[in-house]
Write a protein that holds these residues in place. Sequence first.
Motif, PDB file in Angstrom:
ATOM      1  N   ARG A 259       0.831  -1.211   0.000  1.00  0.00           N
ATOM      2  CA  ARG A 259       0.000   0.000   0.000  1.00  0.00           C
ATOM      3  C   ARG A 259       0.864   1.259   0.000  1.00  0.00           C
ATOM      4  O   ARG A 259       0.587   2.218  -0.731  1.00  0.00           O
ATOM      5  CB  ARG A 259      -0.935  -0.001   1.223  1.00  0.00           C
ATOM      6  CG  ARG A 259      -2.091  -0.985   1.117  1.00  0.00           C
ATOM      7  CD  ARG A 259      -3.140  -0.713   2.195  1.00  0.00           C
ATOM      8  NE  ARG A 259      -2.591  -0.811   3.549  1.00  0.00           N
ATOM      9  CZ  ARG A 259      -2.502  -1.947   4.231  1.00  0.00           C
ATOM     10  NH1 ARG A 259      -2.916  -3.089   3.680  1.00  0.00           N
ATOM     11  NH2 ARG A 259      -2.020  -1.955   5.454  1.00  0.00           N
ATOM     12  N   HIS A 260       1.912   1.254   0.812  1.00  0.00           N
ATOM     13  CA  HIS A 260       2.795   2.418   0.846  1.00  0.00           C
ATOM     14  C   HIS A 260       3.543   2.579  -0.482  1.00  0.00           C
ATOM     15  O   HIS A 260       3.754   3.697  -0.954  1.00  0.00           O
ATOM     16  CB  HIS A 260       3.790   2.300   2.002  1.00  0.00           C
ATOM     17  CG  HIS A 260       3.216   2.713   3.325  1.00  0.00           C
ATOM     18  ND1 HIS A 260       3.167   4.024   3.730  1.00  0.00           N
ATOM     19  CD2 HIS A 260       2.657   1.983   4.334  1.00  0.00           C
ATOM     20  CE1 HIS A 260       2.608   4.097   4.930  1.00  0.00           C
ATOM     21  NE2 HIS A 260       2.293   2.867   5.318  1.00  0.00           N
ATOM     22  N   TRP A 261       3.938   1.442  -1.059  1.00  0.00           N
ATOM     23  CA  TRP A 261       4.638   1.504  -2.352  1.00  0.00           C
ATOM     24  C   TRP A 261       3.717   2.081  -3.423  1.00  0.00           C
ATOM     25  O   TRP A 261       4.117   2.956  -4.195  1.00  0.00           O
ATOM     26  CB  TRP A 261       5.095   0.101  -2.750  1.00  0.00           C
ATOM     27  CG  TRP A 261       5.775   0.067  -4.097  1.00  0.00           C
ATOM     28  CD1 TRP A 261       7.064   0.385  -4.385  1.00  0.00           C
ATOM     29  CD2 TRP A 261       5.164  -0.306  -5.339  1.00  0.00           C
ATOM     30  NE1 TRP A 261       7.306   0.238  -5.734  1.00  0.00           N
ATOM     31  CE2 TRP A 261       6.150  -0.189  -6.342  1.00  0.00           C
ATOM     32  CE3 TRP A 261       3.888  -0.743  -5.711  1.00  0.00           C
ATOM     33  CZ2 TRP A 261       5.901  -0.478  -7.685  1.00  0.00           C
ATOM     34  CZ3 TRP A 261       3.632  -1.028  -7.049  1.00  0.00           C
ATOM     35  CH2 TRP A 261       4.619  -0.902  -8.012  1.00  0.00           C
ATOM     36  N   ALA A 262       2.478   1.609  -3.460  1.00  0.00           N
ATOM     37  CA  ALA A 262       1.527   2.098  -4.447  1.00  0.00           C
ATOM     38  C   ALA A 262       1.223   3.583  -4.239  1.00  0.00           C
ATOM     39  O   ALA A 262       0.983   4.326  -5.195  1.00  0.00           O
ATOM     40  CB  ALA A 262       0.233   1.285  -4.390  1.00  0.00           C
ATOM     41  N   GLY A 263       1.233   4.034  -2.980  1.00  0.00           N
ATOM     42  CA  GLY A 263       0.931   5.427  -2.683  1.00  0.00           C
ATOM     43  C   GLY A 263       2.144   6.340  -2.682  1.00  0.00           C
ATOM     44  O   GLY A 263       2.019   7.540  -2.404  1.00  0.00           O
ATOM     45  N   GLY A 264       3.309   5.765  -2.976  1.00  0.00           N
ATOM     46  CA  GLY A 264       4.522   6.570  -3.004  1.00  0.00           C
ATOM     47  C   GLY A 264       4.996   7.016  -1.639  1.00  0.00           C
ATOM     48  O   GLY A 264       5.723   8.010  -1.516  1.00  0.00           O
ATOM     49  N   THR A 265       4.609   6.288  -0.590  1.00  0.00           N
ATOM     50  CA  THR A 265       4.967   6.690   0.777  1.00  0.00           C
ATOM     51  C   THR A 265       5.808   5.625   1.487  1.00  0.00           C
ATOM     52  O   THR A 265       5.823   5.568   2.715  1.00  0.00           O
ATOM     53  CB  THR A 265       3.692   6.969   1.599  1.00  0.00           C
ATOM     54  OG1 THR A 265       2.862   5.787   1.601  1.00  0.00           O
ATOM     55  CG2 THR A 265       2.901   8.133   1.013  1.00  0.00           C
ATOM     56  N   ALA A 266       6.500   4.802   0.713  1.00  0.00           N
ATOM     57  CA  ALA A 266       7.267   3.710   1.325  1.00  0.00           C
ATOM     58  C   ALA A 266       8.333   4.218   2.288  1.00  0.00           C
ATOM     59  O   ALA A 266       8.691   3.541   3.255  1.00  0.00           O
ATOM     60  CB  ALA A 266       7.913   2.847   0.238  1.00  0.00           C
TER      61      ALA A 266
END
Length: 295
Positions: A259-266
């Motif tokens: 989810r963080h990867w998809a949202g650019g917040t990893a």
Amino acid sequence: MPPSPMADPTSVVRFAVLGDSLSEGVGDRVDGAWRGWAALLAEGIGGPAQRVEFRNLAVSGAQSQEVAERQAPEAVAFRPDLASVVVGVNDTLRHTFDIARLARRLDRVCADLTASGAVLLTACLPDPGRMLGLPAPLARPLARRQKAVNALVHAVSDRYDAVHLHLADPRWTDDRSLWSADRLHPGERGHRAIAARFHVLLAARGLAHGRPPSPEPEQPPPTRAEAVLWLATAGTGWVARRCHDLLPQLVRLAGSELRHWAGGTAARLDRRAEHALSAALTAVSLDVPVATMGE
């Protein structure tokens, strides 16, 4: 301070080993029992007239709690001149992982052993997800945890002037000839390499007076068929024992990772781990640059 018994060529040298399966010797079987790097190292510690008393308290699967509550008191009572403390991987494989608890336990174990007169041996370790070749969403959470553990081990090692071995080095992890079929434990060659590297470090401090362990295995390496058989029997059991505890949380961690990867917040997950590490080190009055998380 009285001179170390290890400087006396006729003394008895006591060597205690605390930790998990790595220190128990898993992967280096001799005559139906585990031998491992610590036993190999013990053979090269004493000089010609010295006697080495070796006590291996390490147990496969041990976490920091067992090391602190069971192994450490027995080791302190043994009053070792040398004591190895290598622990943390099993903590990262549990849903109860807490870097602050690990910091308190590891610091207390090392403080007690040092106060009893022991010189410490420590090591930082590769992350299990990378060694097992797990997919990135599963591997990254484990890598993040192991990096935090290694940063903690570096800090504690510096505090207690430990003899430290950096086993997370790619030159070590990428050499498949050093590893057993399970990809998590060294084979005989790997255990010999660990023993030899510790011997060099101890000799440089004047703490090893015997011959260094030979790097060459005495046992033939397992055949491909033997490796497959191990993975299908003991290896499957190893996974099964941990899946009921780790897998549900690991799936949740992987979901969060995606989810963080998809949202650019990893990057938030990395910062969260760095802050947790910083708080854990501060709580035990240790200070390590956050950049150590990258080691």
